[in-house]
Design an enzyme around this catalytic site. Structure first.
Site, short mmCIF file in Angstrom:
data_model
loop_
_atom_site.label_atom_id
_atom_site.label_comp_id
_atom_site.label_asym_id
_atom_site.label_seq_id
_atom_site.Cartn_x
_atom_site.Cartn_y
_atom_site.Cartn_z
N ASP A 128 0.80 -1.22 0.00
CA ASP A 128 0.00 0.00 0.00
C ASP A 128 0.83 1.27 0.00
OD1 ASP A 128 -2.23 -1.61 0.06
OD2 ASP A 128 -2.47 -1.49 2.25
N HIS A 184 46.19 -14.16 -42.77
CA HIS A 184 46.02 -15.62 -42.72
C HIS A 184 47.09 -16.27 -41.84
CE1 HIS A 184 43.16 -15.50 -46.13
NE2 HIS A 184 43.95 -14.55 -46.58
N SER A 314 53.04 -23.76 -15.38
CA SER A 314 52.82 -25.21 -15.46
C SER A 314 53.12 -25.85 -14.12
CB SER A 314 53.73 -25.82 -16.53
OG SER A 314 53.65 -27.23 -16.51
N LYS A 320 58.08 -22.43 -17.25
CA LYS A 320 57.08 -22.08 -18.27
C LYS A 320 56.21 -20.93 -17.75
CE LYS A 320 54.05 -24.43 -21.57
NZ LYS A 320 52.92 -23.49 -21.62
N GLU A 327 44.27 -14.96 -21.96
CA GLU A 327 43.40 -16.13 -21.87
C GLU A 327 42.16 -15.84 -21.02
OE1 GLU A 327 46.92 -19.50 -22.35
OE2 GLU A 327 46.06 -19.10 -20.37
#
Length: 465
Positions: A128, A184, A314, A320, A327
């Site tokens: 209300d 390409h 890794s 690495k 990503e």
């Protein structure tokens, strides 16, 4: 909350137990029981928008003389607390709920009513008083528009500006360096880093422009259309006054929708914005992929740049380091594209006078805006701002690029150029040496014609070297 103690609340369906220290009431409690589906709650930006809408509605209703000043003031106080995030723990309703978002609207009404009742020292009813002159059917579409506009203006657009500025800074720093162009993924005519990165900059500028243009339709809000678009139970001028108050409090430029039947039954403005967000996601994905390829190696890949080493790459290969930021941005792009598909499907679910997938539109749209803003800043600060350029490797590849022979097409023709390029490829020799053996052009002239830097000036540099 202490869920061991309960109080009895009532609604039109009867009585039920509600945790004693919960600010919500019976309808919210029913939604908690009915929709134990995902554990996902409506986003903070959406709750903020609900609070602002209830603040504006109370102000308009008081101005129109249909809500007393004491209750209006109490509602405004409670609604601002909701908008500020002080009671987020009391908004437990799942995203996957009634398609109109009625459960979330009533959640806001009940929380604000309970707080306002304390502040006013008199009863404030969720329907209300807090929901006066409104319906879930116009409140929730309005909340989608308001929350998306706020998120775009305060989060996404500033992040895109920051990303563009970082790209501009890097163009100034490394834009003069000439590198092998690629089409390409194959060697092509040379470009400068500045030219390549100017493409990124324009993508971001265009993305920001597209999002900015989509705001125009979002500024038209459904508030005032109430249940089916006729404005039933809303006084004359309520929509105008509520939009004005909501604009003042939010800092947005809002106006009543010119057609409430469209505003309640369709979510085309949200679908439009989502489409522009998808385009922006595609742009960020392109930039992230370029960075990954340029960083690939460091020995067996392109090795043109080295992204900042942020973490070991890794669990088994020592030393690495991976391109983790690009990503992560790529995954965000994928998520935004998926969100856009959901929003498009949900946008189709307008049946007669109401769309019945409003909560999932709100959730996915706001998630996309948040993710893209975060992605833009992280990509700028943790990838683009700090990469280093391996000029020695770039120059070595550039000198051996047989495609430079393209510059001699006007002089020796395409066919002879192809023969020279193939021999240079086969023998692994600089194109300059092979061209000197097979043409009568003086070596000094060949050096001038085959100068990679001069070859980057053949067309528009796009503002970068």
């Amino acid at each position: 909350m202490n869920t061991n103690d309960y109080r009895i609340e009532r609604d039109s369906l009867g009585e039920l137990e509600v945790p004693v220290d919960a600010l919500w009431g019976a309808q919210t409690q029913r939604a908690i029981k009915n929709f134990p589906l995902s554990g996902l709650r409506m986003p903070r930006e959406f709750i903020r928008a609900l609070g602002l809408i209830k603040w504006a509605a109370a102000s308009a209703n008081e101005e129109l003389g249909v809500l007393d000043a004491e209750r209006a003031a109490a509602i405004r106080r409670a609604a601002l607390e909701v908008a500020e995030g002080r009671h987020d723990a009391h908004f437990p309703v799942d995203v996957f709920q009634t398609g109109s978002g009625t459960s979330s609207n009533m959640n806001a009404n009940e929380v604000i009513a309970r707080l306002a009742s304390q502040y006013a020292a008199r009863p404030v009813h969720p329907n209300d008083h807090v929901n006066m002159s409104q319906s879930s059917n116009d409140v929730i579409p309005t909340a989608i528009h308001v929350s998306a506009l706020l998120a775009v203006e305060q989060h996404l657009l500033p992040a895109l500006t920051h990303l563009r500025e970082v790209i501009d800074r890097r163009i100034a720093e490394v834009g003069h360096i000439v590198k092998t162009g690629r089409t390409h993924l194959m060697d092509a005519m040379p470009v400068t880093f500045g030219q390549e990165m100017s493409g990124w900059r324009t993508q971001i500028e265009n993305g920001a422009a597209r999002v900015t243009e989509a705001r125009a339709r979002l500024q038209a809000i459904a508030l005032g259309g109430t249940a089916v678009g006729t404005g039933v139970n809303a006084p004359a001028r309520f929509a105008e006054l509520a939009a004005r108050h909501l604009s003042t409090k939010s800092g947005l430029e809002l106006r009543p929708s010119p057609n409430y039947f469209e505003a309640l039954s369709a979510q085309d403005a949200a679908v439009e914005l989502s489409g522009q967000l998808r385009t922006l996601a595609v742009s960020l994905l392109k930039i992230a992929n370029d960075l990954r390829w340029m960083n690939s190696g460091p020995l067996a890949g392109l090795g043109e740049i080295a992204l900042p080493a942020l973490q070991p790459g890794s669990s088994i290969m020592p030393g690495k380091v991976n391109p983790v930021i690009p990503e992560a941005v790529m995954m965000i792009a994928a998520q935004v594209m998926g969100n856009d598909a959901t929003i498009a499907i949900a946008g189709q679910s307008g049946n007669f006078q109401l769309n019945v997938m409003l909560p999932v539109i709100a959730y996915n749209l706001l998630q996309s805006i948040e993710l893209l803003g975060n992605a833009a800043r992280v990509l700028a600060d943790s990838a683009i701002a700090g990469f280093s350029v391996n000029e020695a490797r770039i120059n070595a590849a550039l000198e051996r690029n047989p495609i430079l022979i393209t510059a001699l097409n006007p002089v020796i023709g395409y066919e002879q150029g192809a023969k020279i390029a193939k021999q240079a490829y086969a023998e692994g020799r600089p194109i300059l040496d092979v061209a000197a053996e097979h043409t009568t052009i003086a070596r000094a002239e060949l050096e001038r014609l085959l100068d990679p830097r001069e070859l980057t000036k053949g067309g528009s540099a796009g503002g970068g070297g």
